[in-house]
Design an enzyme around this catalytic site. Structure first.
Site, PDB file in Angstrom:
ATOM      1  N   TRP A   1       4.204   6.854  11.742  1.00  0.00           N
ATOM      2  CA  TRP A   1       2.777   6.598  11.526  1.00  0.00           C
ATOM      3  C   TRP A   1       2.455   5.135  11.796  1.00  0.00           C
ATOM      4  CZ3 TRP A   1      -0.673   3.871   8.311  1.00  0.00           C
ATOM      5  CH2 TRP A   1      -2.019   4.195   8.597  1.00  0.00           C
TER       6      TRP A   1
ATOM      7  N   GLU B   1      -6.306 -11.231  12.190  1.00  0.00           N
ATOM      8  CA  GLU B   1      -6.994  -9.938  12.066  1.00  0.00           C
ATOM      9  C   GLU B   1      -8.001 -10.011  10.908  1.00  0.00           C
ATOM     10  OE1 GLU B   1      -4.427  -6.680  10.969  1.00  0.00           O
ATOM     11  OE2 GLU B   1      -5.841  -5.191  11.711  1.00  0.00           O
TER      12      GLU B   1
ATOM     13  N   HIS C   1      -1.410 -10.015  10.081  1.00  0.00           N
ATOM     14  CA  HIS C   1      -2.002  -8.762   9.614  1.00  0.00           C
ATOM     15  C   HIS C   1      -3.142  -9.092   8.636  1.00  0.00           C
ATOM     16  CE1 HIS C   1      -0.932  -4.656   7.511  1.00  0.00           C
ATOM     17  NE2 HIS C   1      -1.925  -4.522   8.360  1.00  0.00           N
TER      18      HIS C   1
ATOM     19  N   HIS D   1       0.558   1.291  17.083  1.00  0.00           N
ATOM     20  CA  HIS D   1       0.992   1.701  15.739  1.00  0.00           C
ATOM     21  C   HIS D   1       2.326   2.438  15.740  1.00  0.00           C
ATOM     22  CE1 HIS D   1       0.033   2.477  11.454  1.00  0.00           C
ATOM     23  NE2 HIS D   1      -0.580   1.323  11.640  1.00  0.00           N
TER      24      HIS D   1
ATOM     25  N   ASP E   1      -3.695  -1.482  19.295  1.00  0.00           N
ATOM     26  CA  ASP E   1      -2.576  -1.228  18.385  1.00  0.00           C
ATOM     27  C   ASP E   1      -2.005   0.162  18.675  1.00  0.00           C
ATOM     28  OD1 ASP E   1      -0.816  -1.064  16.297  1.00  0.00           O
ATOM     29  OD2 ASP E   1      -2.281  -1.464  14.711  1.00  0.00           O
TER      30      ASP E   1
ATOM     31  N   HIS F   1     -12.270  -4.766  14.356  1.00  0.00           N
ATOM     32  CA  HIS F   1     -11.811  -3.428  14.763  1.00  0.00           C
ATOM     33  C   HIS F   1     -12.961  -2.588  15.273  1.00  0.00           C
ATOM     34  CE1 HIS F   1      -7.990  -3.003  12.071  1.00  0.00           C
ATOM     35  NE2 HIS F   1      -8.055  -4.176  12.646  1.00  0.00           N
TER      36      HIS F   1
ATOM     37  N   GLU G   1       3.854  -6.465  11.423  1.00  0.00           N
ATOM     38  CA  GLU G   1       3.130  -6.298  10.160  1.00  0.00           C
ATOM     39  C   GLU G   1       3.982  -5.604   9.101  1.00  0.00           C
ATOM     40  OE1 GLU G   1      -0.290  -4.037  11.669  1.00  0.00           O
ATOM     41  OE2 GLU G   1       0.415  -2.327  10.507  1.00  0.00           O
TER      42      GLU G   1
ATOM     43  N   ASP H   1      -6.066  -3.292   3.325  1.00  0.00           N
ATOM     44  CA  ASP H   1      -5.100  -3.046   2.255  1.00  0.00           C
ATOM     45  C   ASP H   1      -4.236  -4.272   1.958  1.00  0.00           C
ATOM     46  OD1 ASP H   1      -3.741  -2.738   4.633  1.00  0.00           O
ATOM     47  OD2 ASP H   1      -2.773  -0.844   4.104  1.00  0.00           O
TER      48      ASP H   1
ATOM     49  N   GLU I   1      -0.117  -4.218  20.407  1.00  0.00           N
ATOM     50  CA  GLU I   1       0.552  -4.363  19.104  1.00  0.00           C
ATOM     51  C   GLU I   1       1.441  -3.164  18.793  1.00  0.00           C
ATOM     52  OE1 GLU I   1      -2.327  -4.752  15.960  1.00  0.00           O
ATOM     53  OE2 GLU I   1      -0.854  -4.157  14.464  1.00  0.00           O
TER      54      GLU I   1
ATOM     55  N   ARG J   1       3.200 -10.975  13.554  1.00  0.00           N
ATOM     56  CA  ARG J   1       2.111 -10.509  12.687  1.00  0.00           C
ATOM     57  C   ARG J   1       2.453 -10.469  11.205  1.00  0.00           C
ATOM     58  NH1 ARG J   1      -2.103  -8.401  13.454  1.00  0.00           N
ATOM     59  NH2 ARG J   1      -1.977  -6.387  12.401  1.00  0.00           N
TER      60      ARG J   1
ATOM     61  N   ARG K   1     -10.234  -5.616  18.603  1.00  0.00           N
ATOM     62  CA  ARG K   1      -9.224  -4.564  18.784  1.00  0.00           C
ATOM     63  C   ARG K   1      -9.960  -3.252  18.974  1.00  0.00           C
ATOM     64  NH1 ARG K   1      -5.380  -1.700  14.231  1.00  0.00           N
ATOM     65  NH2 ARG K   1      -7.149  -0.276  14.189  1.00  0.00           N
TER      66      ARG K   1
ATOM     67  N   ASN L   1       0.813  -1.217   0.000  1.00  0.00           N
ATOM     68  CA  ASN L   1       0.000   0.000   0.000  1.00  0.00           C
ATOM     69  C   ASN L   1       0.851   1.274   0.000  1.00  0.00           C
ATOM     70  OD1 ASN L   1      -1.983   1.884   0.281  1.00  0.00           O
ATOM     71  ND2 ASN L   1      -2.859   1.040   2.157  1.00  0.00           N
TER      72      ASN L   1
ATOM     73  N   TYR M   1      -4.845   7.635  15.165  1.00  0.00           N
ATOM     74  CA  TYR M   1      -4.817   6.367  14.441  1.00  0.00           C
ATOM     75  C   TYR M   1      -5.996   5.463  14.839  1.00  0.00           C
ATOM     76  CZ  TYR M   1      -3.909   1.660  13.116  1.00  0.00           C
ATOM     77  OH  TYR M   1      -4.078   0.414  12.593  1.00  0.00           O
TER      78      TYR M   1
HETATM   79  O1  KDG Z   1      -0.984  -0.249   5.435  1.00  0.00           O
HETATM   80  C1  KDG Z   1      -1.125   0.092   6.755  1.00  0.00           C
HETATM   81  C2  KDG Z   1      -2.295  -0.628   7.417  1.00  0.00           C
HETATM   82  O2  KDG Z   1      -2.453  -1.921   6.952  1.00  0.00           O
HETATM   83  C3  KDG Z   1      -2.074  -0.636   8.889  1.00  0.00           C
HETATM   84  O3  KDG Z   1      -2.016   0.679   9.355  1.00  0.00           O
HETATM   85  C4  KDG Z   1      -3.180  -1.362   9.618  1.00  0.00           C
HETATM   86  O4  KDG Z   1      -1.907  -1.323  11.662  1.00  0.00           O
HETATM   87  C5  KDG Z   1      -2.758  -1.838  10.967  1.00  0.00           C
HETATM   88  C6  KDG Z   1      -3.430  -3.032  11.486  1.00  0.00           C
HETATM   89  O5  KDG Z   1      -3.043  -3.481  12.564  1.00  0.00           O
HETATM   90  O6  KDG Z   1      -4.329  -3.532  10.804  1.00  0.00           O
HETATM   91 MG    MG Z   2      -1.238  -2.718  13.189  1.00  0.00          MG
END
Ligand code: KDG
Ligand code: MG
Length: 403
Positions: free
Chosen positions: A403, A340, A313, A213, A211, A105, A263, A317, A237, A284, A130, A20, A142
């Site tokens: 991010w 997930e 993961h 992130h 998460d 989610h 991931e 995407d 996570e 993951r 989650r 992605n 996020y």
């Molecule tokens: O491409 C980025 C996403 O797949 C990601 O931000 C999603 O962190 C993510 C998750 O745990 O699904």
């Molecule tokens: Mg994640």
């Protein structure tokens, strides 16, 4: 990005090649460097093709290379299954479980909304959720869509009505990435309060995940993991960016909250130390981003030696082709943990007919030969490519953050 490999006998296989935000790099790698090497090769030589693409290129690893190799690898396993007339999980060694525990989610602009959304997931049959929520004073945190918890939509099953909801990465209006903001102080205050409320509202049976992130520094991650202990998370996570793997030692020294990571990893070399040193509990790494079934199978075996379980993961995407392959893998892999699951949009599902399904908190792969996910190329042609990028994150003073 989907790779279709056809054999002379007319059989074909599909592999997901989606990276992605950097997808065209994989397309060019495949078209210009990989496909010319595949023409005329024996599609049954899956291992040799993997070794050829990995060792033969001299330039090893990295997201572009490993996603391209994964696409070829998954397509070849799909062909093998179709020619053998067997679903992929049977080629891997057969069924280890009846269904695959899936987590959805839930999210909300505040604790109230996030708890209500979690309740909707539980009603829809989920046994693991989650949960992310808005952070006071922060724009676009996020995992929280701007519309909040999308009330009224039904999570799970094949409803697939939550287009990008919960992801926090709805596409930007322009081709430039959307900007989001980050501040650790209010986040570290609100997240333990969120999980305290979730346990009070929904009891102790539901598995809860979160998460971070990659946003926290090591000591902030240690504090959050410790503060979340009373609420018995299934996992925390991506607590801190995993390039700095020693950081996980600090988290471990302070907390027994289980940790998940990976991931963004592309090979077992990325997670070898974390697994060997027992710094994580779940890996993951996705089949699409880590060299396909051939490589992730080795990674899972290595993880099993150290009592680390899988938790692939499965965001939207990653395409349904990756999900199909992952579900066959999950059905077989002895050290499975969780999968997930974010349902794809109706348009995506129209392009990718599939035989996996969600039922009663679990995902089930089908019995079709191969990984069970096909492509409707006429439907796909109705959705021309339009470039999008993932968002970026900045601190309140404008400096870039993870991010
Ligand atoms: O491409 C980025 C996403 O797949 C990601 O931000 C999603 O962190 C993510 C998750 O745990 O699904
Ligand atoms: Mg994640």
């Amino acid at each position: 990005m989907t790779l279709k490999i056809e054999t002379r006998s007319g059989a074909y296989g599909l592999g997901d090649a989606t990276l992605n935000g950097r997808e065209l790099a994989v397309a060019a790698y495949l078209e210009q460097h990989v496909v010319p090497n595949l023409i005329g090769r024996d599609a049954g030589r899956i291992e040799d093709t993997w070794q050829f693409l990995y060792r033969g290129a001299y330039w090893r690893r990295g997201p572009v290379t490993m996603t391209a190799i994964a696409a070829v690898d998954v397509a070849l396993w799909d062909i093998l299954g179709k020619l053998a007339g067997l679903p992929l999980y049977r080629l891997l060694g057969g069924r280890s479980r009846e269904g695959v525990l899936a987590y959805g989610h839930a999210s909300g602009r505040d604790i109230e909304e996030a708890s209500a959304d979690t309740g909707r997931y539980i009603e829809a049959g989920y046994r693991a959720v989650r949960v992310q929520c808005g952070i006071p004073g922060l724009k676009k945190p996020y995992g929280v869509p701007s519309s909040g918890s999308a009330p009224g939509t039904k999570p799970g099953a094949d409803a697939a009505t939550r287009t990008g909801a919960g992801s926090g990465y709805e596409p930007a209006e322009s081709a430039l990435p959307a900007e989001t903001f980050w501040s650790a102080a209010p986040y570290l205050e609100i997240v333990p309060r969120l999980f305290e409320r979730l346990r009070a509202d929904h009891g102790s049976e539901i598995e809860l995940l979160h998460d971070a992130h990659h946003r926290l520094t090591p000591v902030e991650a240690a504090r959050l993991a410790r503060d979340l202990e009373p609420y018995r998370l299934f996992w925390l996570e991506d607590a801190t960016p995993a390039e700095d793997q020693q950081a996980f030692e600090l988290i471990r020294q302070h907390s027994v909250t289980p940790l998940a990571v990976g991931e963004v990893f592309n090979s077992m070399w990325d997670c070898k130390h974390l697994i060997e040193a027992r710094l994580i509990d779940y890996i993951r790494t996705a089949i699409v981003h880590a060299g396909g079934i051939t490589h992730v199978r080795r990674l899972a075996d290595f993880a099993a030696l150290h009592q680390v379980r899988t938790g692939f993961h499965g965001a939207t995407d990653l395409s349904p082709v990756c999900m199909g392959a992952a579900l066959h893998f999950d059905t077989w892999v002895p050290n499975f943990g969780i999968q997930e699951y974010m349902p794809h949009t109706e348009q995506t599902l129209e392009v990718f007919p599939r035989d996996y399904r969600f039922h009663d908190g679990q995902l089930h792969c089908g019995e079709r030969p191969g990984h069970g996910v096909d492509i409707d190329e006429r439907a796909a042609a109705r959705f021309p490519y339009s470039p999008k990028q993932l968002p970026i994150a900045r601190l309140p003073d404008g400096s870039m953050w993870d991010w």
